[in-house]
Design a protein around this motif. Structure first.
Motif, PDB file in Angstrom:
ATOM      1  N   ASP A   1      52.293  55.878 -13.735  1.00 33.91           N
ATOM      2  CA  ASP A   1      52.032  57.071 -12.929  1.00 33.91           C
ATOM      3  C   ASP A   1      53.026  58.183 -13.280  1.00 33.91           C
ATOM      4  N   LYS A   2      52.636  59.415 -12.929  1.00 31.55           N
ATOM      5  CA  LYS A   2      53.403  60.589 -13.339  1.00 31.55           C
ATOM      6  C   LYS A   2      54.849  60.550 -12.867  1.00 31.55           C
ATOM      7  N   SER A   3      55.076  60.172 -11.627  1.00 31.89           N
ATOM      8  CA  SER A   3      56.450  60.179 -11.109  1.00 31.89           C
ATOM      9  C   SER A   3      57.305  59.134 -11.813  1.00 31.89           C
ATOM     10  N   ALA A   4      56.744  57.978 -12.125  1.00 30.01           N
ATOM     11  CA  ALA A   4      57.489  56.955 -12.863  1.00 30.01           C
ATOM     12  C   ALA A   4      57.805  57.451 -14.274  1.00 30.01           C
ATOM     13  N   MET A   5      56.855  58.155 -14.900  1.00 31.44           N
ATOM     14  CA  MET A   5      57.084  58.681 -16.239  1.00 31.44           C
ATOM     15  C   MET A   5      58.222  59.698 -16.227  1.00 31.44           C
TER      16      MET A   5
END
Length: 162
Positions: A73-77
């Motif tokens: 997911d974007k936040s993890a990336m």
């Protein structure tokens, strides 16, 4: 080779879907732990190596593309990229074609970490999967692919069609 015990409190994975799912989760967690331990001397974890390997293979990419390729997911990336930048392994630059996006590139140190991480990952993979006969490996790949498609809701993708 004896089969591993079912996760604590679980039924027999041979005939219980929940227990089978838990066993798969335990196998994943243990495999990820083994890879993280092996990568630790390089100062990275499996999540970092996945991005480094994707960049080494595909070249400079946007965070969005990396998120899609790695199903992160974007936040993890963003957190992974913050870690990689802090370690001097990758850089985020504004994409020349889309100023709203970042183009992620490996640094020289990042290319080295990707190569060394590849060797470490291959050794861990050999320990975990090298004992499989080619037909067993093919079957495992096919089954995990089908499970992955079903989990994503792509029931027609797995050949099951039901």
């Amino acid at each position: 080779m004896p089969s591993p015990p079912p996760p604590a409190g679980a039924a027999d994975p041979a005939d219980d879907d929940v227990a089978l799912g838990l066993l798969l989760a335990v196998a994943h967690a243990r495999a990820r732990h083994a890879l993280n331990e092996a990568l630790a001397p390089l100062g990275i974890e499996a999540r970092h190596y996945g991005v480094l390997a994707a960049l080494a293979r595909h070249g400079p990419s946007s965070q969005r593309r990396l998120s899609t390729l790695l199903d992160v997911d974007k936040s993890a990336m963003v957190r992974i990229m913050d870690d990689l930048e802090r370690r001097g392994l990758a850089t985020r630059n504004r994409d020349a074609h889309d100023r709203r996006a970042y183009a992620i590139e490996l640094t020289a140190e990042g290319r080295r970490a990707a190569r060394e991480g590849g060797a470490v990952s291959a050794a861990v993979g050999g320990r975990l999967f090298g004992w499989l006969e080619p037909s067993d490996r093919a079957l495992l790949v096919a089954m995990l692919t089908r499970i992955s498609h079903r989990a994503a809701g792509d029931r027609d993708e797995d050949g099951g069609g039901d």
